[in-house]
Write a protein that holds these residues in place. Structure first.
Motif, PDB file in Angstrom:
ATOM      1  N   ALA A  24      10.001  17.144   0.107  1.00  0.00           N
ATOM      2  CA  ALA A  24      11.103  18.085   0.293  1.00  0.00           C
ATOM      3  C   ALA A  24      11.686  17.991   1.706  1.00  0.00           C
ATOM      4  O   ALA A  24      12.850  18.323   1.922  1.00  0.00           O
ATOM      5  CB  ALA A  24      10.628  19.510   0.027  1.00  0.00           C
ATOM      6  N   ARG A  25      10.886  17.525   2.653  1.00  0.00           N
ATOM      7  CA  ARG A  25      11.327  17.419   4.039  1.00  0.00           C
ATOM      8  C   ARG A  25      11.843  16.027   4.396  1.00  0.00           C
ATOM      9  O   ARG A  25      12.845  15.883   5.077  1.00  0.00           O
ATOM     10  CB  ARG A  25      10.191  17.798   4.978  1.00  0.00           C
ATOM     11  N   ILE A  26      11.119  15.010   3.950  1.00  0.00           N
ATOM     12  CA  ILE A  26      11.483  13.631   4.272  1.00  0.00           C
ATOM     13  C   ILE A  26      11.300  12.775   3.020  1.00  0.00           C
ATOM     14  O   ILE A  26      10.173  12.648   2.530  1.00  0.00           O
ATOM     15  CB  ILE A  26      10.592  13.056   5.397  1.00  0.00           C
ATOM     16  N   PRO A  27      12.359  12.202   2.485  1.00  0.00           N
ATOM     17  CA  PRO A  27      12.213  11.353   1.305  1.00  0.00           C
ATOM     18  C   PRO A  27      11.361  10.114   1.618  1.00  0.00           C
ATOM     19  O   PRO A  27      11.431   9.564   2.714  1.00  0.00           O
ATOM     20  CB  PRO A  27      13.649  10.939   0.964  1.00  0.00           C
ATOM     21  N   PHE A  28      10.549   9.701   0.686  1.00  0.00           N
ATOM     22  CA  PHE A  28       9.747   8.491   0.841  1.00  0.00           C
ATOM     23  C   PHE A  28       9.650   7.785  -0.502  1.00  0.00           C
ATOM     24  O   PHE A  28       9.894   8.392  -1.543  1.00  0.00           O
ATOM     25  CB  PHE A  28       8.347   8.796   1.415  1.00  0.00           C
ATOM     26  N   GLU A  29       9.315   6.501  -0.458  1.00  0.00           N
ATOM     27  CA  GLU A  29       9.268   5.691  -1.673  1.00  0.00           C
ATOM     28  C   GLU A  29       7.860   5.389  -2.148  1.00  0.00           C
ATOM     29  O   GLU A  29       7.659   5.028  -3.296  1.00  0.00           O
ATOM     30  CB  GLU A  29      10.005   4.367  -1.436  1.00  0.00           C
ATOM     31  N   GLN A  30       6.893   5.508  -1.232  1.00  0.00           N
ATOM     32  CA  GLN A  30       5.522   5.140  -1.592  1.00  0.00           C
ATOM     33  C   GLN A  30       4.545   6.085  -0.913  1.00  0.00           C
ATOM     34  O   GLN A  30       4.720   6.432   0.251  1.00  0.00           O
ATOM     35  CB  GLN A  30       5.243   3.699  -1.164  1.00  0.00           C
ATOM     36  N   LEU A  31       3.516   6.484  -1.657  1.00  0.00           N
ATOM     37  CA  LEU A  31       2.482   7.362  -1.128  1.00  0.00           C
ATOM     38  C   LEU A  31       1.166   6.600  -1.082  1.00  0.00           C
ATOM     39  O   LEU A  31       0.762   5.998  -2.079  1.00  0.00           O
ATOM     40  CB  LEU A  31       2.342   8.596  -2.023  1.00  0.00           C
ATOM     41  N   LEU A  32       0.525   6.585   0.081  1.00  0.00           N
ATOM     42  CA  LEU A  32      -0.782   5.956   0.253  1.00  0.00           C
ATOM     43  C   LEU A  32      -1.812   7.065   0.428  1.00  0.00           C
ATOM     44  O   LEU A  32      -1.599   7.992   1.201  1.00  0.00           O
ATOM     45  CB  LEU A  32      -0.801   5.076   1.500  1.00  0.00           C
ATOM     46  N   ALA A  33      -2.915   6.966  -0.282  1.00  0.00           N
ATOM     47  CA  ALA A  33      -3.988   7.957  -0.144  1.00  0.00           C
ATOM     48  C   ALA A  33      -5.319   7.254  -0.351  1.00  0.00           C
ATOM     49  O   ALA A  33      -5.397   6.226  -1.027  1.00  0.00           O
ATOM     50  CB  ALA A  33      -3.817   9.085  -1.163  1.00  0.00           C
ATOM     51  N   ASP A  34      -6.374   7.816   0.234  1.00  0.00           N
ATOM     52  CA  ASP A  34      -7.682   7.185   0.069  1.00  0.00           C
ATOM     53  C   ASP A  34      -8.258   7.516  -1.300  1.00  0.00           C
ATOM     54  O   ASP A  34      -7.710   8.322  -2.052  1.00  0.00           O
ATOM     55  CB  ASP A  34      -8.630   7.546   1.204  1.00  0.00           C
ATOM     56  N   ALA A  35      -9.367   6.891  -1.624  1.00  0.00           N
ATOM     57  CA  ALA A  35      -9.970   7.022  -2.958  1.00  0.00           C
ATOM     58  C   ALA A  35     -10.404   8.451  -3.264  1.00  0.00           C
ATOM     59  O   ALA A  35     -10.601   8.798  -4.420  1.00  0.00           O
ATOM     60  CB  ALA A  35     -11.155   6.069  -3.088  1.00  0.00           C
ATOM     61  N   GLY A  36     -10.517   9.293  -2.256  1.00  0.00           N
ATOM     62  CA  GLY A  36     -10.849  10.694  -2.495  1.00  0.00           C
ATOM     63  C   GLY A  36      -9.778  11.417  -3.297  1.00  0.00           C
ATOM     64  O   GLY A  36     -10.027  12.461  -3.880  1.00  0.00           O
ATOM     65  N   HIS A  37      -8.572  10.872  -3.328  1.00  0.00           N
ATOM     66  CA  HIS A  37      -7.464  11.476  -4.084  1.00  0.00           C
ATOM     67  C   HIS A  37      -7.244  10.792  -5.434  1.00  0.00           C
ATOM     68  O   HIS A  37      -6.259  11.052  -6.111  1.00  0.00           O
ATOM     69  CB  HIS A  37      -6.182  11.412  -3.256  1.00  0.00           C
ATOM     70  N   ASP A  38      -8.164   9.915  -5.806  1.00  0.00           N
ATOM     71  CA  ASP A  38      -8.033   9.152  -7.047  1.00  0.00           C
ATOM     72  C   ASP A  38      -8.140  10.048  -8.273  1.00  0.00           C
ATOM     73  O   ASP A  38      -9.170  10.665  -8.513  1.00  0.00           O
ATOM     74  CB  ASP A  38      -9.132   8.080  -7.092  1.00  0.00           C
ATOM     75  N   SER A  39      -7.053  10.143  -9.010  1.00  0.00           N
ATOM     76  CA  SER A  39      -7.049  10.792 -10.328  1.00  0.00           C
ATOM     77  C   SER A  39      -5.765  10.384 -11.047  1.00  0.00           C
ATOM     78  O   SER A  39      -4.738  10.131 -10.411  1.00  0.00           O
ATOM     79  CB  SER A  39      -7.130  12.319 -10.221  1.00  0.00           C
ATOM     80  N   GLU A  40      -5.855  10.319 -12.337  1.00  0.00           N
ATOM     81  CA  GLU A  40      -4.672   9.981 -13.133  1.00  0.00           C
ATOM     82  C   GLU A  40      -3.579  11.022 -12.908  1.00  0.00           C
ATOM     83  O   GLU A  40      -2.402  10.694 -12.807  1.00  0.00           O
ATOM     84  CB  GLU A  40      -5.051   9.900 -14.619  1.00  0.00           C
ATOM     85  N   ALA A  41      -3.978  12.285 -12.775  1.00  0.00           N
ATOM     86  CA  ALA A  41      -3.002  13.358 -12.570  1.00  0.00           C
ATOM     87  C   ALA A  41      -2.249  13.184 -11.253  1.00  0.00           C
ATOM     88  O   ALA A  41      -1.040  13.430 -11.191  1.00  0.00           O
ATOM     89  CB  ALA A  41      -3.706  14.720 -12.603  1.00  0.00           C
ATOM     90  N   ASN A  42      -2.935  12.758 -10.196  1.00  0.00           N
ATOM     91  CA  ASN A  42      -2.253  12.543  -8.919  1.00  0.00           C
ATOM     92  C   ASN A  42      -1.264  11.386  -9.004  1.00  0.00           C
ATOM     93  O   ASN A  42      -0.151  11.478  -8.490  1.00  0.00           O
ATOM     94  CB  ASN A  42      -3.274  12.298  -7.808  1.00  0.00           C
ATOM     95  N   HIS A  43      -1.644  10.311  -9.666  1.00  0.00           N
ATOM     96  CA  HIS A  43      -0.713   9.192  -9.860  1.00  0.00           C
ATOM     97  C   HIS A  43       0.493   9.650 -10.677  1.00  0.00           C
ATOM     98  O   HIS A  43       1.631   9.341 -10.351  1.00  0.00           O
ATOM     99  CB  HIS A  43      -1.386   8.029 -10.589  1.00  0.00           C
ATOM    100  N   ARG A  44       0.227  10.399 -11.736  1.00  0.00           N
ATOM    101  CA  ARG A  44       1.307  10.867 -12.603  1.00  0.00           C
ATOM    102  C   ARG A  44       2.271  11.766 -11.814  1.00  0.00           C
ATOM    103  O   ARG A  44       3.489  11.666 -11.967  1.00  0.00           O
ATOM    104  CB  ARG A  44       0.735  11.607 -13.810  1.00  0.00           C
ATOM    105  N   HIS A  45       1.732  12.649 -10.988  1.00  0.00           N
ATOM    106  CA  HIS A  45       2.580  13.535 -10.193  1.00  0.00           C
ATOM    107  C   HIS A  45       3.493  12.709  -9.263  1.00  0.00           C
ATOM    108  O   HIS A  45       4.683  13.005  -9.159  1.00  0.00           O
ATOM    109  CB  HIS A  45       1.744  14.514  -9.360  1.00  0.00           C
TER     110      HIS A  45
END
Length: 104
Positions: A24-45
């Motif tokens: 909402a503040r800064i548009p971006f094209e790609q999100l990088l996160a460590d494996a602690g955020h690994d879930s199908e729901a996070n990818h889907r979001h």
């Protein structure tokens, strides 16, 4: 966007609200996160909710023989595993910058 906590805890559920606040503040094209955020729901979001690519390594579950069983997590194994997609592996290596800032 970030969320500060007093100690270690699982934070994979924080990704959707924080990614949405950041977008909402800064548009971006790609999100990088460590494996602690690994879930199908996070990818889907990321993909469906925000319209951005997500690079989050699939984390092997201790009870599973196969690393990933859902489509987007399987894609992460293909893109970030070995041999993987070199451009994605290079992009993911940029995550150290955020890790440095967060630890300071």
């Amino acid at each position: 966007a970030q969320r500060v906590r007093p100690g270690p805890c699982g934070d994979f559920t924080d990704l959707p609200p924080l990614a949405s606040a950041a977008a909402a503040r800064i548009p971006f094209e790609q999100l990088l996160a460590d494996a602690g955020h690994d879930s199908e729901a996070n990818h889907r979001h990321c993909r469906e909710g925000l319209g951005v690519d997500s690079l989050i390594p699939a984390k092997k579950r201790s009870s599973a023989r196969v690393v990933a069983t859902t489509p987007l997590r399987q894609e992460m194994v293909r893109r970030l595993g070995k041999p993987g997609v070199e451009a994605d592996r290079i992009a993911y290596r940029q995550r150290w910058k955020v890790e440095t800032v967060m630890s300071v």
